[in-house]
Design an enzyme around this catalytic site. Structure first.
Site, PDB file in Angstrom:
ATOM      1  N   GLU A   1      -7.826 -57.703  27.423  1.00  0.00           N
ATOM      2  CA  GLU A   1      -6.412 -57.863  27.672  1.00  0.00           C
ATOM      3  C   GLU A   1      -6.176 -58.196  29.110  1.00  0.00           C
ATOM      4  O   GLU A   1      -6.931 -57.789  29.991  1.00  0.00           O
ATOM      5  CB  GLU A   1      -5.679 -56.569  27.339  1.00  0.00           C
ATOM      6  CG  GLU A   1      -5.309 -56.549  25.904  1.00  0.00           C
ATOM      7  CD  GLU A   1      -5.494 -55.184  25.311  1.00  0.00           C
ATOM      8  OE1 GLU A   1      -5.002 -54.969  24.214  1.00  0.00           O
ATOM      9  OE2 GLU A   1      -6.150 -54.352  25.944  1.00  0.00           O
TER      10      GLU A   1
ATOM     11  N   CYS B   1     -17.543 -43.883  32.809  1.00  0.00           N
ATOM     12  CA  CYS B   1     -16.623 -42.847  33.297  1.00  0.00           C
ATOM     13  C   CYS B   1     -15.990 -42.133  32.097  1.00  0.00           C
ATOM     14  O   CYS B   1     -15.543 -42.784  31.150  1.00  0.00           O
ATOM     15  CB  CYS B   1     -15.545 -43.447  34.193  1.00  0.00           C
ATOM     16  SG  CYS B   1     -16.246 -44.303  35.614  1.00  0.00           S
TER      17      CYS B   1
ATOM     18  N   CYS C   1      -3.726 -48.045  32.192  1.00  0.00           N
ATOM     19  CA  CYS C   1      -5.166 -48.179  32.433  1.00  0.00           C
ATOM     20  C   CYS C   1      -5.999 -47.312  31.501  1.00  0.00           C
ATOM     21  O   CYS C   1      -5.603 -46.253  31.071  1.00  0.00           O
ATOM     22  CB  CYS C   1      -5.538 -47.906  33.884  1.00  0.00           C
ATOM     23  SG  CYS C   1      -4.667 -46.571  34.617  1.00  0.00           S
TER      24      CYS C   1
HETATM   25  N1  SAH Z   1     -14.254 -50.567  37.129  1.00  0.00           N
HETATM   26  C1  SAH Z   1     -13.123 -50.616  38.028  1.00  0.00           C
HETATM   27  C2  SAH Z   1     -11.819 -50.939  37.299  1.00  0.00           C
HETATM   28  C3  SAH Z   1     -11.442 -49.843  36.342  1.00  0.00           C
HETATM   29  S1  SAH Z   1      -9.799 -49.705  35.720  1.00  0.00           S
HETATM   30  C4  SAH Z   1     -12.996 -49.305  38.746  1.00  0.00           C
HETATM   31  O1  SAH Z   1     -13.715 -48.356  38.413  1.00  0.00           O
HETATM   32  O2  SAH Z   1     -12.197 -49.215  39.671  1.00  0.00           O
HETATM   33  C5  SAH Z   1      -8.777 -49.356  37.072  1.00  0.00           C
HETATM   34  C6  SAH Z   1      -8.522 -47.879  37.382  1.00  0.00           C
HETATM   35  O3  SAH Z   1      -8.055 -47.138  36.280  1.00  0.00           O
HETATM   36  C7  SAH Z   1      -9.755 -47.181  37.898  1.00  0.00           C
HETATM   37  O4  SAH Z   1      -9.404 -46.436  39.038  1.00  0.00           O
HETATM   38  C8  SAH Z   1     -10.091 -46.281  36.751  1.00  0.00           C
HETATM   39  O5  SAH Z   1     -10.873 -45.207  37.153  1.00  0.00           O
HETATM   40  C9  SAH Z   1      -8.737 -45.897  36.249  1.00  0.00           C
HETATM   41  N2  SAH Z   1      -8.720 -45.354  34.896  1.00  0.00           N
HETATM   42  C10 SAH Z   1      -9.518 -45.653  33.876  1.00  0.00           C
HETATM   43  N3  SAH Z   1      -9.178 -44.956  32.778  1.00  0.00           N
HETATM   44  C11 SAH Z   1      -8.132 -44.191  33.112  1.00  0.00           C
HETATM   45  C12 SAH Z   1      -7.322 -43.258  32.401  1.00  0.00           C
HETATM   46  N4  SAH Z   1      -7.549 -42.968  31.124  1.00  0.00           N
HETATM   47  N5  SAH Z   1      -6.302 -42.667  33.060  1.00  0.00           N
HETATM   48  C13 SAH Z   1      -6.079 -42.966  34.346  1.00  0.00           C
HETATM   49  N6  SAH Z   1      -6.805 -43.826  35.073  1.00  0.00           N
HETATM   50  C14 SAH Z   1      -7.836 -44.428  34.462  1.00  0.00           C
END
Ligand code: SAH
Length: 399
Positions: A100, A154, A374
């Protein structure tokens, strides 16, 4: 830099070729090299990917371009619009990847909510006159993906739990921008681009860097590098390369999420390999231009990283670094029972940081009603529900 050859050009999908590579390829095909800028402009400035519509090119060249594989590498298969104006485009690529990209209009009403996406200081820089179009229109930030799924694992992230399916090519990354641009509404102008969708952009450095080169090329989409932000889990060598290759102009956002190794390793497996001290050293070495700041992303998870002590330690850890902090109360994901803290805990965490002189925003759940927030991208109906994830303690990931 040496001039690219036609075979260099062939290493890249036609959509990912730079003008100099088009020149080499056109020469090898017996075409006039000056056509390179025309082809590049059709693709990146006009967003036209059908050679048959490239009206100022002779028919044989159009046929040659089609035979060389110039065509849209995917298509929008769904569009969802949230009440706040955020649009989520679901894009399906060849070979089965679905990602997306999220179109986020910055209306005056939501300006404060979205302050985390755009560094107000970057607006005030003097290296690029602000265009009249940006002044008078609604600015739009676009969030794009670099991989289908993600290898970083993560525990709070839907993509991380889905696992890496495949990386996107530079052509697929830039295609998201071309497509999203065609979904802008009257009065909207693309202003900022964040690599914060699915995937880890620095785990996939060459394609990400190529996409940055294409998107910032003056003959194409021509976005200024300072309007781009790459968000990373914190891979030090990737951070260093990004800083070197783009002289620190590309904005950097880092998913820190914890101030110490014990807490961070519980939620981010990659911390085993690149602990906090190594990550911080890479941030200190990033060649930040004057007046720019690194964005520290901090997803707040109830009972894990949200205590006043965590806030104190974070303030201590970041001392001396030019940063702003974005707090993201965790969005719920199907694959995990982890959840956001109560609002009072979020507010307290923020106050601790602002009290220590940090600028600190709380990210609101934009687009939540269409699952564009996110961690929730592209995985509806996918194998995102492989059972609830338990916290991983002290285990190295097999990335
Ligand atoms: N791989 C990159 C981009 C990830 S998405 C990174 O790690 O930065 C962008 C942000 O959203 C990142 O900070 C990630 O940790 C956060 N994120 C992912 N899942 C989430 C969730 N369920 N709730 C809140 N933030 C989240």
């Amino acid at each position: 830099m040496t001039q690219p050859t036609a075979s260099d050009a062939l290493n890249w999908h036609p959509l990912a070729r730079l003008p100099e590579e088009w020149r080499a390829w056109l020469s090898s095909e017996g075409e006039a090299p000056f056509r390179a800028d025309q082809v590049f402009r059709w693709i990146h400035r006009q967003g036209e990917l059908s050679p048959s519509k490239m009206s100022n090119l002779a028919l044989p060249l159009r046929e040659r371009l089609a035979a060389a594989g110039l065509q849209a590498p995917g298509a929008v298969v769904d569009v969802k619009r949230a009440a706040d104006g955020t649009r989520k485009l679901l894009i399906e690529f060849d070979k089965g990847a679905r990602v997306e990209c999220v179109v986020i209009p910055m209306t005056p009403k939501t300006a404060e909510d979205t302050a985390y996406l755009v560094d107000p200081d970057s607006e005030a820089e003097d290296d690029e006159p602000t265009s009249p179009a940006l002044e008078s229109n609604t600015k739009v930030t676009l969030c794009i993906s670099t991989q289908y799924g993600c290898a970083m694992g993560c525990v709070f992230c839907a993509s991380g739990q889905f696992g890496l399916q495949r990386g996107l090519g530079a052509h697929e990354i830039v295609f998201q921008v071309l497509l999203a641009r065609s979904y802008l509404e009257p009065g909207e102008v693309l202003s900022n681009l964040v690599f914060m969708g699915m995937g880890e952009p620095l785990h996939h450095y060459d394609e990400t860097a190529r996409a940055v080169r294409l998107i910032t090329h003056p003959e194409g989409i021509a976005m200024s590098a300072r309007r781009l932000t790459v968000s990373t889990v914190g891979l030090p060598s990737g951070i260093q390369k990004l800083g070197d290759d783009f002289a620190g102009k590309v904005g950097l956002a880092v998913s820190l999420h914890a101030p110490d190794d014990e807490t961070r390793s519980r939620i981010i497996p990659m911390n085993q390999r690149y602990p906090v001290a190594k990550l911080l050293a890479a941030l200190r070495a990033y060649p930040l231009p004057r007046r720019r700041r690194i964005t520290i992303e901090y997803t707040l998870i109830s009972g894990i990283n949200d205590s006043p002590e965590h806030a104190d330690r974070l303030a201590e850890l970041l001392r001396g670094l030019r940063v702003k902090v974005n707090l993201i109360p965790m969005n719920p994901i199907e694959a995990s029972t982890l959840e956001a803290p109560a609002e009072t805990a979020v507010a307290r965490f923020r106050e601790t940081l602002t009290g220590r002189g940090y600028s600190c925003f709380v990210r609101t759940r934009r687009g939540d009603d269409v699952l564009a927030a996110c961690g929730q991208l592209a995985l509806q109906g996918e194998a995102a529900t492989q059972g609830a994830v338990r916290l991983r303690r002290g285990r190295a990931d097999d990335v």
